[in-house]
Every structure is written in structure tokens, then in C-alpha cells.
Design a protein around this motif. Sequence first.
Motif, PDB file in Angstrom:
ATOM      1  N   UNK A 181      51.135 -13.676 -58.931  1.00 11.97           N
ATOM      2  CA  UNK A 181      51.443 -12.858 -57.733  1.00 11.97           C
ATOM      3  C   UNK A 181      50.934 -13.551 -56.471  1.00 11.97           C
ATOM      4  N   UNK A 182      49.716 -14.089 -56.539  1.00 13.20           N
ATOM      5  CA  UNK A 182      49.161 -14.794 -55.376  1.00 13.20           C
ATOM      6  C   UNK A 182      50.005 -16.027 -55.045  1.00 13.20           C
ATOM      7  N   UNK A 183      50.432 -16.752 -56.089  1.00 12.36           N
ATOM      8  CA  UNK A 183      51.254 -17.959 -55.872  1.00 12.36           C
ATOM      9  C   UNK A 183      52.562 -17.567 -55.188  1.00 12.36           C
ATOM     10  N   UNK A 184      53.125 -16.420 -55.577  1.00 12.08           N
ATOM     11  CA  UNK A 184      54.379 -15.960 -54.941  1.00 12.08           C
ATOM     12  C   UNK A 184      54.128 -15.574 -53.487  1.00 12.08           C
ATOM     13  N   UNK A 185      52.992 -14.865 -53.250  1.00 10.75           N
ATOM     14  CA  UNK A 185      52.684 -14.433 -51.880  1.00 10.75           C
ATOM     15  C   UNK A 185      52.486 -15.641 -50.963  1.00 10.75           C
ATOM     16  N   UNK A 186      51.950 -16.720 -51.525  1.00 13.39           N
ATOM     17  CA  UNK A 186      51.701 -17.922 -50.717  1.00 13.39           C
ATOM     18  C   UNK A 186      52.926 -18.840 -50.615  1.00 13.39           C
ATOM     19  N   UNK A 187      53.998 -18.454 -51.304  1.00 12.57           N
ATOM     20  CA  UNK A 187      55.223 -19.260 -51.244  1.00 12.57           C
ATOM     21  C   UNK A 187      55.206 -20.456 -52.187  1.00 12.57           C
ATOM     22  N   UNK A 188      54.231 -20.527 -53.086  1.00 17.30           N
ATOM     23  CA  UNK A 188      54.208 -21.640 -54.057  1.00 17.30           C
ATOM     24  C   UNK A 188      55.149 -21.359 -55.225  1.00 17.30           C
ATOM     25  N   UNK A 189      55.262 -20.063 -55.591  1.00 17.79           N
ATOM     26  CA  UNK A 189      56.128 -19.712 -56.722  1.00 17.79           C
ATOM     27  C   UNK A 189      57.347 -18.966 -56.197  1.00 17.79           C
ATOM     28  N   UNK A 190      58.470 -19.163 -56.878  1.00 21.46           N
ATOM     29  CA  UNK A 190      59.711 -18.486 -56.501  1.00 21.46           C
ATOM     30  C   UNK A 190      59.622 -17.011 -56.892  1.00 21.46           C
ATOM     31  N   UNK A 191      60.542 -16.206 -56.330  1.00 18.84           N
ATOM     32  CA  UNK A 191      60.635 -14.792 -56.725  1.00 18.84           C
ATOM     33  C   UNK A 191      60.921 -14.730 -58.228  1.00 18.84           C
ATOM     34  N   UNK A 192      61.845 -15.581 -58.694  1.00 21.90           N
ATOM     35  CA  UNK A 192      62.029 -15.735 -60.143  1.00 21.90           C
ATOM     36  C   UNK A 192      61.288 -17.013 -60.549  1.00 21.90           C
ATOM     37  N   UNK A 196      59.443 -22.637 -63.291  1.00 26.12           N
ATOM     38  CA  UNK A 196      58.112 -23.227 -63.186  1.00 26.12           C
ATOM     39  C   UNK A 196      57.219 -22.800 -64.351  1.00 26.12           C
ATOM     40  N   UNK A 197      57.074 -21.484 -64.558  1.00 24.29           N
ATOM     41  CA  UNK A 197      56.058 -21.033 -65.534  1.00 24.29           C
ATOM     42  C   UNK A 197      56.476 -21.294 -66.977  1.00 24.29           C
ATOM     43  N   UNK A 198      57.784 -21.410 -67.243  1.00 18.41           N
ATOM     44  CA  UNK A 198      58.206 -21.705 -68.618  1.00 18.41           C
ATOM     45  C   UNK A 198      58.302 -23.203 -68.893  1.00 18.41           C
ATOM     46  N   UNK A 199      57.996 -24.016 -67.891  1.00 18.95           N
ATOM     47  CA  UNK A 199      57.943 -25.465 -68.126  1.00 18.95           C
ATOM     48  C   UNK A 199      59.266 -26.193 -67.931  1.00 18.95           C
ATOM     49  N   UNK A 200      60.312 -25.466 -67.475  1.00 17.02           N
ATOM     50  CA  UNK A 200      61.646 -26.107 -67.364  1.00 17.02           C
ATOM     51  C   UNK A 200      61.650 -27.169 -66.252  1.00 17.02           C
ATOM     52  N   UNK A 201      61.043 -26.831 -65.108  1.00 15.60           N
ATOM     53  CA  UNK A 201      60.981 -27.783 -63.990  1.00 15.60           C
ATOM     54  C   UNK A 201      60.254 -29.065 -64.430  1.00 15.60           C
ATOM     55  N   UNK A 202      59.126 -28.892 -65.103  1.00 17.15           N
ATOM     56  CA  UNK A 202      58.362 -30.061 -65.571  1.00 17.15           C
ATOM     57  C   UNK A 202      59.162 -30.845 -66.612  1.00 17.15           C
ATOM     58  N   UNK A 203      59.901 -30.127 -67.469  1.00 10.18           N
ATOM     59  CA  UNK A 203      60.676 -30.799 -68.524  1.00 10.18           C
ATOM     60  C   UNK A 203      61.770 -31.685 -67.917  1.00 10.18           C
ATOM     61  N   UNK A 204      62.363 -31.212 -66.819  1.00  6.81           N
ATOM     62  CA  UNK A 204      63.383 -32.047 -66.142  1.00  6.81           C
ATOM     63  C   UNK A 204      62.753 -33.364 -65.693  1.00  6.81           C
TER      64      UNK A 204
END
Length: 430
Positions: A181-192, A196-204
Motif C-alpha cells: 500500500x505504501x509503495x502504491x501511495x508513493x507511486x512505486x507500485x502500479x494500481x494493479x 511486479x509482485x508476481x515476478x513477471x517484470x523481473x522474468x522479462x
Amino acid sequence: MRTINVAVLGLGTVGQGVVKVLREHEAVWPQKCGARIEVKKALEKYPDRPLDIEFPADAIVSDWKEVVDDPEIDVVVEVIGGIEPARTFILDALKHGKNVATANKDLLAVHGQEILNAAEAAGKDFFFEASVGGAIPIIGPLRQSLIASDIQHIIGIVNGTTNYILTRMASEGVRFDDALKDAQALGYAEVDPTADVDGIDAARKVAIMATLAFHSKVTLKDVYMEGIKEITPEDIKFAAKMGYAVKLLGICREEDQQIEARVHPALIPSDHPLASVNHTFNAIFVKGDAVDETMFYGRGAGRMPTASAIAGDVVEISRNILADCCGRIKSSSRGSAKAIRTIANVNTKFFLRMVLEDKPGVLAQVSKVFGEKEVSIAMVLQTNRDGDGAELVVITHKVREGNLWDALHVIEKMPITKKIITVLRVEGEE
Ligand code: HSE
């Protein structure tokens, strides 16, 4: 003096950053690369969108033909993202004799080989430094500076969102949901936050790095993936007690002509350089035969860091245009498809947390099963859970993952076992 004309596809956050960085440094391009560099056009689906930069309205076009058919455009910067229409635009641009720079990891992780082949056929440059690790130079090193070494493995923290979340969980003991929630509030994490959290971005990013490092086609579907949703502050605390940090790692390795490509949370020794990479920073640790160990550290996302990498590619392309040597770095992966090692056949150490009955002989029963499946224990910590049995925290020696799971499937069915809480891999030590 020649002017290199650039067209930017997409005036989003990063697209505007590219325009900004190219303009802010316009006075030094002649000195740095022997040409002026100008952004002549931008392709934008929503030409009326409010911009943070000044951009002449008549230079914003919404028809791709106005870019690709413009003979003055030398370099196309693709920052639309996603697979289509980015793929079609890039292939079309190359066919029309344009050089291309992109940050598009989604596209490269799936269609990278097709685009590299198209660039080679066209004799044009296709650069993608910003696709992995944002501002961090890693694509250039893998294609050029480190090319004399055989790369043995790469371990990267290549997702800033998850690194921020894990850093907060480790330093403040907050739970995953609250840190997210904090990461989303700071704009680091997307609304969805799924990618990121399931590792798909890193896997790419792992697919892209593995292709370059091992000169063989590796795509997103080849990368084993686990995210960080299940990690708890208790896991991180016990790992710390045993001398480890918990990070989401992107790993690729070549061994016996087989490639491992995986993304998952893992323990890493506290004195490993990656353990002190915190908050939204990224770092990529590369081990090669001649070069030995190297590490690249920096900002993995954000407007200006990402724009810095893309603009660097534009300058490099400009130099090649002036020297008439575009397309000189060819794909090293074409025609080679080394086998991908399944996760069951990966050899690694493990960190296990399990709750067992607290009575004589329990440890012996568990050890017996481990012994039968060739799982060797390196470190054990036992704590009492106030009447709720004993918690056993184990670090194993290296073992084939399939053997570890064979043992755990037996152990979880034994009457003395209350619960297997956590199974995490341990990386970064031999
Ligand atoms: N969402 C990514 C991150 C940046 O959190 O690092 C783009 O790949």
C-alpha cells in the motif's frame, strides 16, 4: 555539421524524459558524438494530452506513416510499451532504414529474436539498454565489454517495487500488504501490482539477459517465476538470524550446456554485495570466467534514469550513423537454442521453516527422511512456539530441487509435522 533526427513514439513519462535529456544536453552532442541531435517528431495517440515539456503541436503526429515515411528521421525511439503496435512499428521502422532504440522489455522478452533478426537483415542498429535495470548499463556490457568472458551466472535485483517492499518489511517488520500500500501511495507500485509482485517484470528482464549472456534464445515462457506475496516479516527475521537477507532475485546460469532462468524470492548472505541493495535501487551481479565478479548498480526505473539509458543509445546510434557502421553488433543468439533446465533439476540450497511436535525423536525422524532423499543439512535453529510445538529452521547444502520436494512431501504427511511454513531458495554462495 550533420543533424541526427529522432522521432519519439509515445510522449508518456519516459518519452517526455527522452526529449528533455536530449534537449538539455543539445550543446554537447557535437562534442560528444560529432553531430547535432534533434527530436523532430513525436508520435502520440492522444495528441491533446497535457505535457510537462514544451513540444511544438505541429511536430506531434498520430499517423505512423508520417514517421516512417519521413526520410529525414534517422532514429526511432519506441517508448509506447507493450507488444502491439510497438512490434509492428519497430519492424516497419527497421524495414524503412531507421535505427531503433527502445525500453520495451515486454516486447523483447517475447519477440526479441525476431526483432534482432530484422535489424540484422536491415543492417540497422537496434539498441535496448533501458529494457533491463533502467539507467544501469547492463545490455551494453553483455553485448560488448564482457563479450570476452564466458558468463557463468547473473543474479539481479531487477525490480524496484518488490525491492522497496522487501526493504520495508526487513527494516520495519511491516507485512507485505502494508508495504505494498505504501509503495502504491508513493507511486512505486502500479494500481494493479501483479507484474511486479508476481515476478513477471523481473522474468522479462531475466529472459533478455539470459539470451545475451548465453547466446541462445530465452523467452518469457522459459523463465520459472515466483513472486513475493507469501513472504512474511517472520521469514525475513529468521533469515537475518542465520546471516541472510531476503530479496526477489532474477537468476540465469549456464551449466553443462543447459540454461537456468528463474525469478523467485531467495536468501542471500548478508555480506553479499546484493544484500545491501535496498529501497527502489536495482543491481545486477555478473560472474564470468575471465572477468570474475562484477556488479552494476543504480536506478532501475523513473523518468530521467530510464531516459538517460535511451538517450545514451541514441548517441551511440548517432556515432554509428556518422561512421557508416550501423548494424555492426549482430545477434549472437540466432540459430542456437540451448536446453532450459527445469526447476526440479536446479541444484541450490534451501531455507525451510516447519512446525513439528516438541518431543523426543522428532528431529531424528525428520533427519532420516532428508538423509534418504540425499538432502544434507548445513544449519539448524530450533525455537519453542509456546505450547504450539517447536519451530525448526533449516538451511540445507546444495541439493537437486526435486529431491528436496520428495523429502518435504514425506515430512508433511508424518504425524509429528504440524506445518511446513516456508520453503525458500538460498543463492549467492557456493
Ligand atoms: N516496475 C518496474 C520496477 C520498473 O518496479 O522496477 C519497470 O520495469
